[in-house]
Enzyme design. Structure first.
Site, PDB file in Angstrom:
ATOM      1  N   TYR A 116      17.477  18.497 -10.773  1.00 10.01           N
ATOM      2  CA  TYR A 116      16.478  17.845 -11.633  1.00 10.01           C
ATOM      3  C   TYR A 116      16.962  17.998 -13.070  1.00 10.01           C
ATOM      4  CZ  TYR A 116      11.708  16.363 -12.867  1.00 10.01           C
ATOM      5  OH  TYR A 116      10.621  15.677 -13.346  1.00 10.01           O
ATOM      6  N   ARG A 169      14.811   3.517 -19.418  1.00 11.26           N
ATOM      7  CA  ARG A 169      14.734   4.619 -20.376  1.00 11.26           C
ATOM      8  C   ARG A 169      14.863   5.929 -19.602  1.00 11.26           C
ATOM      9  NH1 ARG A 169      11.957   8.514 -21.744  1.00 11.26           N
ATOM     10  NH2 ARG A 169      10.439   8.014 -20.112  1.00 11.26           N
ATOM     11  N   LYS A 187      13.746  13.013  -7.830  1.00  9.31           N
ATOM     12  CA  LYS A 187      12.295  13.179  -7.751  1.00  9.31           C
ATOM     13  C   LYS A 187      11.841  13.355  -6.305  1.00  9.31           C
ATOM     14  CE  LYS A 187      10.842  12.432 -12.105  1.00  9.31           C
ATOM     15  NZ  LYS A 187       9.874  13.215 -12.878  1.00  9.31           N
ATOM     16  N   GLU A 259       8.941   5.292 -12.651  1.00  5.22           N
ATOM     17  CA  GLU A 259       9.749   6.332 -13.303  1.00  5.22           C
ATOM     18  C   GLU A 259      10.725   5.725 -14.297  1.00  5.22           C
ATOM     19  OE1 GLU A 259      10.371  10.159 -14.126  1.00  5.22           O
ATOM     20  OE2 GLU A 259       9.003   9.479 -12.565  1.00  5.22           O
ATOM     21  N   ASP A 260      10.681   6.192 -15.533  1.00  4.49           N
ATOM     22  CA  ASP A 260      11.670   5.864 -16.567  1.00  4.49           C
ATOM     23  C   ASP A 260      11.802   4.367 -16.840  1.00  4.49           C
ATOM     24  OD1 ASP A 260      12.074   8.488 -17.029  1.00  4.49           O
ATOM     25  OD2 ASP A 260      13.942   8.657 -15.919  1.00  4.49           O
ATOM     26  N   ASP A 282       4.872   9.101 -13.746  1.00  7.34           N
ATOM     27  CA  ASP A 282       5.066  10.520 -14.023  1.00  7.34           C
ATOM     28  C   ASP A 282       5.363  10.779 -15.491  1.00  7.34           C
ATOM     29  OD1 ASP A 282       5.332  13.262 -13.114  1.00  7.34           O
ATOM     30  OD2 ASP A 282       7.460  13.044 -13.512  1.00  7.34           O
ATOM     31  N   ASP A 283       6.066   9.856 -16.154  1.00  6.23           N
ATOM     32  CA  ASP A 283       6.384  10.034 -17.577  1.00  6.23           C
ATOM     33  C   ASP A 283       5.112  10.063 -18.415  1.00  6.23           C
ATOM     34  OD1 ASP A 283       9.265   9.847 -17.171  1.00  6.23           O
ATOM     35  OD2 ASP A 283       8.884   7.747 -16.731  1.00  6.23           O
ATOM     36  N   ASN A 424      13.858  16.131 -23.166  1.00  5.34           N
ATOM     37  CA  ASN A 424      14.995  16.552 -22.355  1.00  5.34           C
ATOM     38  C   ASN A 424      15.974  15.384 -22.216  1.00  5.34           C
ATOM     39  OD1 ASN A 424      13.929  14.948 -20.136  1.00  5.34           O
ATOM     40  ND2 ASN A 424      12.525  16.630 -19.722  1.00  5.34           N
TER      41      ASN A 424
END
Length: 568
Positions: A116, A169, A187, A259-260, A282-283, A424
């Site tokens: 991760y 992203r 994930k 996600e992203d 989740d972001d 991160n």
């Protein structure tokens, strides 16, 4: 003889839960050794080797799974580079699925940064060069009109959870196009290892709509479409076809985790599809929940309630605004004030400076609820001195932006300011733990989004709590599945945050550690799953009726076990 399978594909008709059902056929010989779901390597017994035509295909030694775990960890630790460790673990997942998860579960604290954040981001940057096999579905613009056919090509039919990205992203690394696949794969590995979701029911998906990363377009090893990213109606139509197809293929209760995606798309799609699908981002929501948990855990030290604090967010994208909104909801829930009043406790600071009403005409919609009356301020230190926040949360991806002056200014506002550098991978963190304690003279409560080593300041050792989304999303997913939820509600993420905060002990707080130890994370995930499931039933969103009497017992007992089965 046949046996009944539960929703996780585990047999319920026998007391021995490690025995493969009679009605399930297992490949034999070399095919069995090449099937990662059923391969056990040297752990096949003499009887199994005889029954499944494995004689001569393996060395004569017969090993336990525990010995295999030790060998894997010994080999992984020999690699000097973290990316080499990542490749070794991914290779193991392709060879022996149960051994992979046993290794990960039993060494979660050591291996989590590898599978991760932060190494997952490095793997995405190098994905084209280290690519071996897909590990999921790649659906590109070339598949428009045939997305359902792509889903039907996936060999597993009982899919319950999907993590999907368009690579727009990736972490703080930007547009990585088709190389974003490392994120859904990572994930979903944690869905299983930490949340207990059965791996055969999970599906990682990369949507390839092009990339604006010229370096990738020029890279001979790039594995995606060599074109600029599509936008507008063509892009929206592609996403709509995908979201329609997943329901056609897997039903109303298929869980889709976005996600992203780029900020604006992330908010648009969450708002649009949360009304018609079982989805979360989740972001936005996972990050918000884990951050809220850290702040709640800190209250015994800071004193007061959540409503007594003032919050400043450095970074106003999907993470920052998502956290601000969930904090406002929690204040409203317990403080008996309106949501608009609670939002006034939170301030956003973006690339143009403080988000204020005077800028409202140029703001994205998701920032507007946090645009308050105030003079415009372009300097972070000045904003801190004017607003006097007690909590500073960084989601900017601007490494080192919490300077000595910023940290000293925060220390003037409260005896124990909360400072969270959440960006991160690690190189994007707003400050290091060491600098935070140094410039606040050991008074701050610090948490990060990526791992930092413990810090000793003035003779005291402080363990750094990591605001890692993996505390939240695996349990949320498991809770949705065991309850048969048809929609995701914000209350589920509030419950997850409150549950996680309860696991932070007095001993943790004495070390200023705002999050519990990772080795306990499967127990945490089970408790979160039970809380999320309870919320689904309370809100009328659960479809598995009647409601079980013991949701925690159900959440715990239905978690995937990586132990080998005995083959007949």
């Amino acid at each position: 003889m046949s046996t009944t399978l539960d929703s996780y594909g585990e047999e319920t008709g026998t007391k021995d839960q490690l025995v493969t059902p009679w009605n399930h056929q297992i490949a034999s010989g070399v095919e069995l050794l090449r099937n990662p779901r059923y391969n056990k390597g040297l752990a096949f017994t003499a009887e199994e080797r005889q029954a499944h035509y494995l004689r001569g295909l393996l060395p004569p030694a017969i090993e336990t799974q525990d010995i295999q775990v030790k060998r894997i960890m010994r080999n992984v630790r020999q690699y000097a580079e973290p990316l080499q460790k990542y490749e070794a673990l991914m290779d193991l997942q392709e060879r022996n699925e149960r051994l992979f998860y046993k290794v990960l579960i039993e060494n979660v604290e050591e291996l989590l940064p590898i599978v991760y954040t932060p190494i997952e981001g490095d793997a995405c940057e190098e994905y084209g060069e280290i690519f071996h096999r897909s590990g999921g579905l790649f659906i590109s613009l070339n598949d428009k009109g045939h997305i359902l056919d792509c889903l039907k090509n996936w060999p597993e039919k009982n899919v319950e959870a999907i993590v999907v990205t368009d690579g727009g992203r990736i972490l703080g690394l930007g547009d990585l196009g088709c190389q974003g696949m490392g994120i859904p794969v990572g994930k979903l590995a944690l869905y299983t290892a930490l949340g207990g979701v059965r791996p055969s029911t999970t599906l990682p998906i990369q949507l390839d709509v092009g990339t604006n990363n010229q370096a990738l377009l020029d890279d001979p090893f790039y594995i995606g479409l060599r074109q600029k990213r599509v936008t507008g109606q063509e892009y929206d139509d592609f996403i709509e076809e995908f979201m329609t197809a997943v329901k056609q293929a897997y039903g109303e209760k298929i869980l889709v985790q976005f996600e992203d995606f780029a900020n604006q798309n992330a908010f648009r799609f969450l708002a649009k599809y949360s009304k018609t699908h079982l989805v979360f981002n989740d972001d936005i929501q996972g990050t918000a929940s884990v951050t809220l948990a850290g702040v709640l855990a800190a209250l015994p030290i800071t004193g007061g309630t959540l409503a007594d604090h003032e919050f400043l967010f450095f970074g106003a994208g999907e993470a920052g605004t998502g956290i601000a909104e969930l904090i406002a909801m929690e204040i409203t829930k317990h403080g008996k004030i309106s949501l608009d009043e609670a939002r006034r406790k939170t301030w956003l600071f973006d690339t143009e400076g403080l988000v204020t009403k005077s800028r409202k005409g140029s703001l994205y919609d998701y920032k507007k609820p946090f645009a308050h009356d105030h003079e415009h301020i372009k300097d972070l230190v000045s904003a801190i001195k004017k607003l006097k926040p007690t909590v500073l949360i960084g989601t900017s991806t601007q490494g080192g932006s919490f300077t000595k002056e910023v940290l000293e200014a925060m220390a003037e506002n409260h005896k124990s300011p909360i400072i969270m550098a959440l960006s991160n991978p690690t190189k994007k963190a707003e400050c290091t733990a060491e600098d935070c304690y140094k410039y606040t003279k050991g008074r701050a409560l610090f948490a990060s989004g990526s791992p930092f080593p413990a810090v000793t300041y003035d003779g005291k050792k402080y363990v750094i709590g990591e605001a890692n989304n993996c505390y939240i999303f695996p349990g949320v997913a498991h809770g949705c599945i065991i309850s048969g939820a048809i929609r995701v509600d914000a209350e589920m993420f509030l419950k997850a945050a409150e549950t996680l905060a309860e696991f932070v002990t007095k001993e943790d707080l004495e070390r200023k550690q705002l999050y519990p130890a990772f080795p306990n994370i499967r127990n945490i995930s089970a408790k979160i799953a039970a809380g999320v499931a309870a919320a689904a039933y309370d809100l009328g969103l659960a479809s598995k009726i009647p409601k079980p009497k013991d949701l925690l017992g159900l959440a715990t007992s239905s978690m995937y076990s990586p132990s080998y089965r005995h083959y007949r």
